[in-house]
Design a protein around this motif. Structure first.
Motif, PDB file in Angstrom:
ATOM      1  N   VAL A   1       0.845  -1.199   0.000  1.00  0.00           N
ATOM      2  CA  VAL A   1       0.000   0.000   0.000  1.00  0.00           C
ATOM      3  C   VAL A   1       0.881   1.250   0.000  1.00  0.00           C
ATOM      4  N   ARG A   2       0.284   2.364  -0.426  1.00  0.00           N
ATOM      5  CA  ARG A   2       0.961   3.662  -0.373  1.00  0.00           C
ATOM      6  C   ARG A   2       0.045   4.619   0.383  1.00  0.00           C
ATOM      7  N   LEU A   3       0.593   5.274   1.411  1.00  0.00           N
ATOM      8  CA  LEU A   3      -0.202   6.174   2.251  1.00  0.00           C
ATOM      9  C   LEU A   3       0.416   7.566   2.220  1.00  0.00           C
ATOM     10  N   LEU A   4      -0.402   8.576   2.024  1.00  0.00           N
ATOM     11  CA  LEU A   4       0.056   9.975   2.052  1.00  0.00           C
ATOM     12  C   LEU A   4      -0.750  10.699   3.115  1.00  0.00           C
ATOM     13  N   TYR A   5      -0.050  11.358   4.041  1.00  0.00           N
ATOM     14  CA  TYR A   5      -0.796  12.099   5.064  1.00  0.00           C
ATOM     15  C   TYR A   5      -0.144  13.459   5.271  1.00  0.00           C
ATOM     16  N   ALA A   6      -0.872  14.329   5.956  1.00  0.00           N
ATOM     17  CA  ALA A   6      -0.345  15.630   6.356  1.00  0.00           C
ATOM     18  C   ALA A   6      -0.643  15.827   7.839  1.00  0.00           C
ATOM     19  N   SER A   7       0.127  16.712   8.490  1.00  0.00           N
ATOM     20  CA  SER A   7      -0.122  16.992   9.904  1.00  0.00           C
ATOM     21  C   SER A   7       0.447  18.373  10.254  1.00  0.00           C
ATOM     22  N   ARG A   8       0.061  18.857  11.427  1.00  0.00           N
ATOM     23  CA  ARG A   8       0.597  20.147  11.876  1.00  0.00           C
ATOM     24  C   ARG A   8       1.554  19.895  13.034  1.00  0.00           C
TER      25      ARG A   8
END
Ligand SMILES: Cc1cc2nc3c(=O)[nH]c(=O)nc-3n(C[C@H](O)[C@H](O)[C@H](O)COP(=O)(O)O)c2cc1C
Ligand SMILES: Cc1cc2nc3c(=O)[nH]c(=O)nc-3n(C[C@H](O)[C@H](O)[C@H](O)COP(=O)(O)O)c2cc1C
Ligand SMILES: Cc1cc2nc3c(=O)[nH]c(=O)nc-3n(C[C@H](O)[C@H](O)[C@H](O)COP(=O)(O)O)c2cc1C
Ligand SMILES: Cc1cc2nc3c(=O)[nH]c(=O)nc-3n(C[C@H](O)[C@H](O)[C@H](O)COP(=O)(O)O)c2cc1C
Ligand SMILES: Cc1cc2nc3c(=O)[nH]c(=O)nc-3n(C[C@H](O)[C@H](O)[C@H](O)COP(=O)(O)O)c2cc1C
Ligand SMILES: Cc1cc2nc3c(=O)[nH]c(=O)nc-3n(C[C@H](O)[C@H](O)[C@H](O)COP(=O)(O)O)c2cc1C
Ligand SMILES: Cc1cc2nc3c(=O)[nH]c(=O)nc-3n(C[C@H](O)[C@H](O)[C@H](O)COP(=O)(O)O)c2cc1C
Ligand SMILES: Cc1cc2nc3c(=O)[nH]c(=O)nc-3n(C[C@H](O)[C@H](O)[C@H](O)COP(=O)(O)O)c2cc1C
Ligand SMILES: Cc1cc2nc3c(=O)[nH]c(=O)nc-3n(C[C@H](O)[C@H](O)[C@H](O)COP(=O)(O)O)c2cc1C
Ligand SMILES: Cc1cc2nc3c(=O)[nH]c(=O)nc-3n(C[C@H](O)[C@H](O)[C@H](O)COP(=O)(O)O)c2cc1C
Lengths: 140, 140, 140, 140, 140, 140, 140, 140, 140, 140
Positions: B3-10
């Protein structure tokens, strides 16, 4: 931005009916406030849940769920940005286990034991959709 | 199952270069053991990361990452079962911020400030891919 | 009717270089007579082989191979009727293990250990094709 | 990983009805344990069988079947990784020979004699599917 | 209405080079008058020919050819209405047998012996096209 | 290898009903032995016939038909390798001329006179298929 | 609304070079005023012309052309609403007959004689396009 | 949410070069603040402009522009939600009129006079894109 | 070669019912001889006609029609080579004006006044098809 | 040139039923004259309107609407050149708010509050279409 998330997990201990209803009851209380909808299925120590809603709301709740001590080994099976929900009618529907007959499980997996860890996300989503189409969801 | 996962966060506070290198260093130590690869980008208090690997490994690590106190508001932008990796060459590549010029950000978003919370997962993945193609990744 | 068959198996004991060359040598002697072509790869106790040829010839040889005591757990990964061969130039090419670097394996699987039992037939066929394209086949 | 395998073979001697029922009976006893499902057809000295199930289970059983002395010249006609089974309802259904009328055979082959060795796998699979659709399968 | 016809046949006796040249010479004399173009291949007692031209002209000539005593078992492999010719430059090109190496034949058939009777029309047309692309046609 | 061939020809003299029935009768006697099926239409001095069956059988019979003195100017309109027959139910069906009304002919050609020599093979095949669908075939 | 019209016609008498140049000269004088562009070809008593421009302008001029006594049997071969012109650079280009070699004509028609009345509009448009691509247009 | 808007309008009076530069100058001052990019073209009393940016920003500016007394008859030619900008490099590029030669206009419209009111949005967008590709944009 | 032509024109003076019937009557007398079929619509000084038939026949008749003094400004809206006719049942059907209600016109054009000069050929053909489907054609 | 425009806006103050009916009444008086059709929806201080018609007419009216002091923050959600209208039957239909139940809104957005500013144009158009299909439009 609407998203749909499907995950599976292993209960840390066998759920009693009361424990399961507690999760469902609290979910149905929480979810409307943040616009979440979805389905929950529990069978033989395995949870499978689909969550739909705004991207922030789904992720915030998913963080809480992943940390819940009642289950472990949570794995995302499918996650997609969607144009419209499939389960808009359920704040958290419960999959009626009596519809989950062996033949239906066999259609999408190697044995009659439902094991999401050995399935692709597409297959499990198809099985869920088939359960909805055959009226196997109770409450809302 | 890859799988490939892309996330963002602060980030919960502005990261110093040393703090960032600490995350990268430890990631490069951890990731090979479980077959994880990917990229990490930090800019103006925002993390964006892409993680590739076996489904179990990615989810296990993602659970640890979501609970990391160094950031909050983690949202998944994209998650898919894949036939092959795009970032197999990096145990955790670092996106070179000097390549992240305003024009490139503008190409995919409304203003020159990179705000993954206002972008679709497809747009952000395209921006990442463009960074890779233009050689904007350092170390591995 | 031409077909292409890809299978994997586990060696019943670690193969010496001599044992491996014996298999290859005998294959190259047998195969031309029945119009068989293909590739053989041995690595860490795992065989992977692709066989192309007339349907009867491929099946007859496959029956002999499945019963060969030098390996077990033979599983077909891919089998298709084809319009033209991909490996017409090799009576039985040997995959050069030095090209089978970790990064290439990682591109198609969860860890750097090549485990066909955890891969789809498409992924493994793609990896083989990439080996051919990069000139990783020796002898013919 | 689910797969579907279709093969044909020649009986080493003309099967009596009792011999055929013995194969079916034992298949229906064995198959559920490993999650196998499928159909078996016997006509004029020719067996045709479709087997669905997990990849390991199908291959393990196929190895046993190929070595069975009751038939020979076993050739695979079709083998594919599948998302869902077509014959989930039969642990080993028997094709009712009275439905196998000449016109149906003629539709997919050059003469009214069913000869899988002269047919493509697609044609034979289509013929099988048509038999199922017209209710030509008995028992389960 | 333009058509392209591909057929194969068996020579009634082994052709000498002179006999073959006689056929080619007379074809090149006849064909321009009716706008026919194409290729002829003779190898090991087998003729393969592709004929392009107006529908009436091709059929009229094909009737003469089928009745020619120098060959028998004439079978059409491919026939299609076309928008443009592929072999407009040859009134009757001869396929240079030295280019017809075993590897090329093997690419499209089960053994190295070119046997159009065991091939589909698509495969044989592909082989012919490959011969043209590699400059294997002599004279015109 | 199944094929379907559609051709047209001009009768060398006007057929009497008896002559036509003779052709049909003998066709229905010959065709089953070699697995041929199809339709025959005669109208205003024009024959149109579709023949389905094994490639060798169709070509062998077509050679006999082309040389038959009862017609001339035989032209192939369509010829294709097929996965399944369309006319499996008729050893040689006769097109009922009373269904061949002017409006149907006009739908596919410039005038109400059926002239296959001025039509593409696709149009004529479509007209034939429409005749079958409207039950315009008699006997079998 | 832009359209492209392709037609053919038969000259009422053999055109002299002077007569042809007169048509071209007057066309180049008239056409720019109404935004018409295109190509004209004259060969062996046959005109072929493609006209591009606004729908009203093309139709108005076509009415004049159809009534021109210098040719007859004018038939439209192709007419389509277009997004952009193909021949914007020529107020009326002349097809250089020396490029119209027999092989090129043969590629799209049954004999080496260019006969648009026996061709489909697609084939003729393809031939024209090929003439343009090979630089066979003179003047503008 | 990024959008791209293309509109045309008629200047209420003939623009002097100074007036045009005033519009461009002020646009280049305003646009960066709200992340707008685009192109402006003025020719023969007609404005054509493409504006890209966030949906709110584009609409807010478009409202101001529609009310600007320097032009009237403003019509939207194209408006779409986009994944990425085409003109990210220009805060407001000016189309160099010397590149807008008659042949290019003719390619997309009925006469050499550029009249967006008689064109589809697709055609005008294609013309603009061609201008960009041929380097016809000055300043930024 | 069948073609379908759709054109519009302006009557040179308002047609009386008798004049219109005269055109229809004579069309129905002429058309069968050359295999023409189609529809005619007259409304508010505008003719719209669709003509189907052999390419020569349609073009010959169209030449006569364009020169008819009863109308002017004849413009072709659509012209295509077709595999089969849509209006084979009418030698010249008349569109019943009472079905041509404002809502239907509005569906395909900017105002309730039917103005083919402001419509694309596709839109007008779709409107005609809808008239046929709703039974708005009288006589034949 | 027909276009369809969808926009949303915020009422400058809460609309009374009388104010809303005034807008609808005047729209139904104005729109037929310029061939405009469409739907208007008012809910919780938000207007959503779809306008169909000729390109000039839609843009002229949109300019008037944008400047109307009864609302602000007007944003275009969708604008396209169309072949046919979807709302030809309504000079200005009113969306019946009682059909706009929470579940339907939830299907296309993150919460049960209808907020077009947080939706894509496609989603909102789909919601409108669903309202029409379920008969939720009153008057015309
Ligand atoms: C399998 C499973 C599914 C759950 N689903 C939901 C849910 O849909 N909504 C929800 O609010 N909580 C759900 N929970 C409970 C959360 O894990 C967590 O207890 C809850 O969100 C706590 O919310 P609070 O911290 O806001 O009280 C679920 C728990 C489990 C074990
Ligand atoms: C933005 C961010 C990205 C991270 N990426 C990774 C990573 O790719 N691999 C990793 O092992 N840890 C990563 N970490 C650290 C994890 O959050 C966590 O600290 C680490 O996995 C702890 O591992 P351990 O509990 O096995 O020591 C990241 C942390 C942050 C804040
Ligand atoms: C991994 C593996 C691959 C083999 N590949 C081939 C092959 O391509 N051709 C072949 O003839 N034998 C091959 N063999 C050997 C066969 O299993 C078997 O020994 C051989 O076909 C015996 O042939 P024979 O009985 O005709 O002597 C292979 C054996 C193994 C273990
Ligand atoms: C045509 C044919 C089909 C068969 N199908 C099956 C089957 O579906 N399942 C099965 O268990 N055995 C089947 N068998 C029997 C196997 O060949 C073999 O006898 C059986 O798997 C032995 O199983 P055991 O060694 O576990 O006792 C079949 C045999 C024949 C000849
Ligand atoms: C394999 C083969 C290919 C032939 N190809 C052609 C051909 O392309 N053109 C041709 O005119 N004759 C060809 N012929 C010869 C014809 O069969 C026949 O002899 C010839 O057309 C007689 O022409 P005529 O009766 O007009 O003299 C071929 C013969 C053979 C055996
Ligand atoms: C228009 C036409 C169609 C024919 N169709 C067939 C047919 O379908 N099957 C057949 O056996 N003969 C058919 N014939 C007869 C053959 O031309 C030929 O006479 C027959 O195959 C001779 O067979 P024999 O030589 O084996 O006796 C047809 C003849 C004509 C004129
Ligand atoms: C084959 C042919 C092609 C012609 N092409 C054009 C043309 O492209 N433009 C044109 O103005 N006249 C063309 N003409 C001339 C017209 O038929 C006609 O003579 C001319 O348009 C008369 O224009 P006028 O009546 O405005 O003087 C062509 C004539 C022929 C025979
Ligand atoms: C053809 C034309 C194009 C314009 N383009 C822009 C533009 O891209 N950006 C801009 O800020 N103003 C543009 N303007 C000016 C605006 O109409 C308006 O004057 C300006 O946005 C006023 O901004 P303000 O009210 O914020 O000062 C344009 C005006 C015209 C006539
Ligand atoms: C609008 C319109 C439509 C016409 N349609 C036809 C038609 O379909 N068939 C026809 O023969 N004549 C039709 N005509 C009449 C022709 O223009 C012309 O008068 C007629 O073809 C003359 O034929 P003739 O010269 O063979 O007598 C139509 C005329 C008009 C004005
Ligand atoms: C939400 C909204 C929708 C409107 N829709 C229309 C409309 O469809 N047609 C219309 O003529 N006016 C509509 N109006 C009114 C126009 O804004 C404007 O008042 C009207 O077009 C003035 O027309 P007039 O200047 O021609 O009198 C609408 C106003 C609002 C606030």
């Amino acid at each position: 931005m609407l998203v749909r998330l499907l995950y599976a997990s292993r209960a840390t201990h066998a759920m009693s009916e009361a424990e399961l209803q507690a999760i469902l009851k609290s979910s149905r209380e929480h979810n409307p406030a943040t616009g979440l909808t979805g389905l929950l299925c529990y069978s033989d120590g395995i949870f499978i849940q689909v969550l739909e809603g705004g991207r922030d709301a789904v992720n915030a709740r998913y963080k809480a769920i992943v940390d819940d001590q009642r289950h472990r080994d949570v794995i995302i099976l499918s996650y997609e940005e969607i144009g419209e929900r499939h389960f808009a009618g359920w704040s958290m529907g419960q999959v009626n286990l009596h519809r989950l007959n062996p033949a239906l499980v066999l259609k999408y997996s190697a044995t009659t034991k439902l094991d999401p860890y050995a399935m692709s996300g597409h297959a499990l989503m198809a099985l869920f959709q088939e359960l909805v189409n055959t009226g196997a969801i109770v409450c809302s």
